[in-house]
Design an enzyme around this catalytic site. Structure first.
Site, PDB file in Angstrom:
ATOM      1  N   ASN A   8       0.742  -0.867   0.519  1.00 25.75           N
ATOM      2  CA  ASN A   8       0.164   0.168   0.162  1.00 25.75           C
ATOM      3  C   ASN A   8       1.351   0.967  -0.655  1.00 25.75           C
ATOM      4  O   ASN A   8       1.604   2.082   0.915  1.00 25.75           O
ATOM      5  CB  ASN A   8      -0.743   0.014   1.392  1.00 25.75           C
ATOM      6  N   LYS A  10       0.124   4.221  -0.395  1.00 21.31           N
ATOM      7  CA  LYS A  10      -0.953   5.354   0.383  1.00 21.31           C
ATOM      8  C   LYS A  10       0.086   6.842  -0.713  1.00 21.31           C
ATOM      9  O   LYS A  10      -0.201   6.523  -2.791  1.00 21.31           O
ATOM     10  CB  LYS A  10      -0.257   5.812   1.802  1.00 21.31           C
ATOM     11  N   HIS A  83      -9.849   1.662   4.627  1.00 23.03           N
ATOM     12  CA  HIS A  83      -8.786   1.456   5.193  1.00 23.03           C
ATOM     13  C   HIS A  83      -8.677   2.624   6.632  1.00 23.03           C
ATOM     14  O   HIS A  83      -9.446   3.366   6.845  1.00 23.03           O
ATOM     15  CB  HIS A  83      -7.640   1.853   3.819  1.00 23.03           C
ATOM     16  N   GLU A 147      -5.668  -4.272  11.110  1.00 21.87           N
ATOM     17  CA  GLU A 147      -4.829  -3.700  10.716  1.00 21.87           C
ATOM     18  C   GLU A 147      -5.347  -2.164  11.815  1.00 21.87           C
ATOM     19  O   GLU A 147      -6.449  -1.509  12.136  1.00 21.87           O
ATOM     20  CB  GLU A 147      -5.254  -2.761   9.310  1.00 21.87           C
ATOM     21  N   GLY A 153       1.512   2.986  10.889  1.00 22.36           N
ATOM     22  CA  GLY A 153       2.976   3.469  10.466  1.00 22.36           C
ATOM     23  C   GLY A 153       3.456   3.646  11.596  1.00 22.36           C
ATOM     24  O   GLY A 153       3.972   4.799  12.152  1.00 22.36           O
ATOM     25  N   SER A 185       2.509  -1.806  10.072  1.00 22.19           N
ATOM     26  CA  SER A 185       3.983  -1.684  10.584  1.00 22.19           C
ATOM     27  C   SER A 185       5.087  -3.295  10.098  1.00 22.19           C
ATOM     28  O   SER A 185       5.526  -3.870  11.272  1.00 22.19           O
ATOM     29  CB  SER A 185       4.591  -1.476  11.991  1.00 22.19           C
ATOM     30  N   GLY A 206       2.705  -1.202   4.276  1.00 25.87           N
ATOM     31  CA  GLY A 206       2.656   0.460   3.527  1.00 25.87           C
ATOM     32  C   GLY A 206       4.437   1.259   3.990  1.00 25.87           C
ATOM     33  O   GLY A 206       5.024   0.275   2.251  1.00 25.87           O
TER      34      GLY A 206
HETATM   35  P1  PGA Z   1       2.539   1.192   7.131  1.00 28.93           P
HETATM   36  O1  PGA Z   1       1.110   0.818   7.044  1.00 28.93           O
HETATM   37  O2  PGA Z   1       3.125  -0.500   7.142  1.00 28.93           O
HETATM   38  O3  PGA Z   1       3.247   1.978   7.141  1.00 28.93           O
HETATM   39  O4  PGA Z   1       2.479   0.226   8.950  1.00 28.93           O
HETATM   40  C1  PGA Z   1      -0.184   0.005   7.079  1.00 28.93           C
HETATM   41  C2  PGA Z   1      -0.969   0.455   5.604  1.00 28.93           C
HETATM   42  O5  PGA Z   1      -2.056   1.003   6.107  1.00 28.93           O
HETATM   43  O6  PGA Z   1      -2.019  -0.518   5.311  1.00 28.93           O
END
Ligand code: PGA
Length: 223
Positions: A8, A10, A83, A147, A153, A185, A206
């Site tokens: 992802n 973003k 999401h 999630e 994040g 994460s 992410g």
């Molecule tokens: P992250 O994001 O791996 O940066 O925590 C995952 C997501 O939001 O799908």
């Protein structure tokens, strides 16, 4: 069986960075969710590609929105819906999310529906509601992404035991054959540990997926 790996992106990466990224991929079994403007480049490379958000209608005067019908017409196969960032930053309700899920399914997109609790919330009641409303009138198989908002994040992830418990709970509410992936994460530092979770069908990555070498390592570990 090989696990599902979802990248992802973003709202990250510039055009030059995306071209550079794509030049380092020949064939990688990952479902990519780039920013919408870069989607055609992923499709041209025959990569599995999804859209990070869709609108609730097929077409019309909705400046700035993209429909599931348009997504399907360009060759997109997956839609990420609900999401945590859409729920929190854009105030998407379970009811709106259900409309998006219906719209995606109507247009033959494979839905990845994200659910998860905030810190200090009881995960059972939150997730039950998200699934009950989000999947109202839906019979098609969807992939569920667990999630927890607080783990996105961040460098903190739930305990392995907790993830296992939530996945079992989700499967008990839907059916045991439904695919459930974990996101929040996921990194090259914790992927081995996460990959040992028995009832888990894959991962959403992410920030770490923005580095193609790290994403490839994550794919290798989860094969
Ligand atoms: P992250 O994001 O791996 O940066 O925590 C995952 C997501 O939001 O799908």
């Amino acid at each position: 069986m090989e696990k599902i790996v979802i990248a992802n992106h973003k709202m990250h990466l510039t055009y030059k960075e995306i071209i550079d990224y794509l030049n380092q991929i020949n064939d990688l079994n990952v479902i990519f969710f780039p920013s919408s403007i870069y989607i055609p480049y992923f499709i041209q490379k025959n990569l599995k590609t999804g859209i990070q958000n869709i609108y609730i209608n097929d077409q019309g005067n909705y400046t700035g929105e993209i429909s599931a019908r348009q997504a399907k017409s360009i060759g997109i196969s997956y839609a990420l819906i609900g999401h945590a960032e859409r729920r929190h930053l854009f105030n998407e309700s379970n009811e709106l999310i259900n409309q998006k899920v219906c719209e995606a399914i109507k247009n033959n997109l494979q839905v990845i529906l994200c659910v998860g609790e905030e810190q200090d919330q009881d995960y059972k009641s939150v997730i039950k509601k998200q699934l009950e409303i989000g999947l109202k009138n839906i019979n098609a198989p969807v992939i569920i992404a667990y999630e927890p908002f607080w783990a996105i994040g961040n460098s903190t992830i739930p305990s392995i035991h907790r993830i296992e418990e939530v996945i079992t709970y989700i499967k008990s509410l839907l059916n045991k054959d439904i695919k459930v992936v974990y996101g929040g994460s996921v990194s090259i530092n914790n992927i081995k540990q996460l990959n040992a979770i028995k009832n888990l069908d894959g991962f959403i990555v992410g920030i770490e997926s923005l580095d193609i070498n790290k994403l490839k390592l994550i794919r290798e570990v989860t094969n």
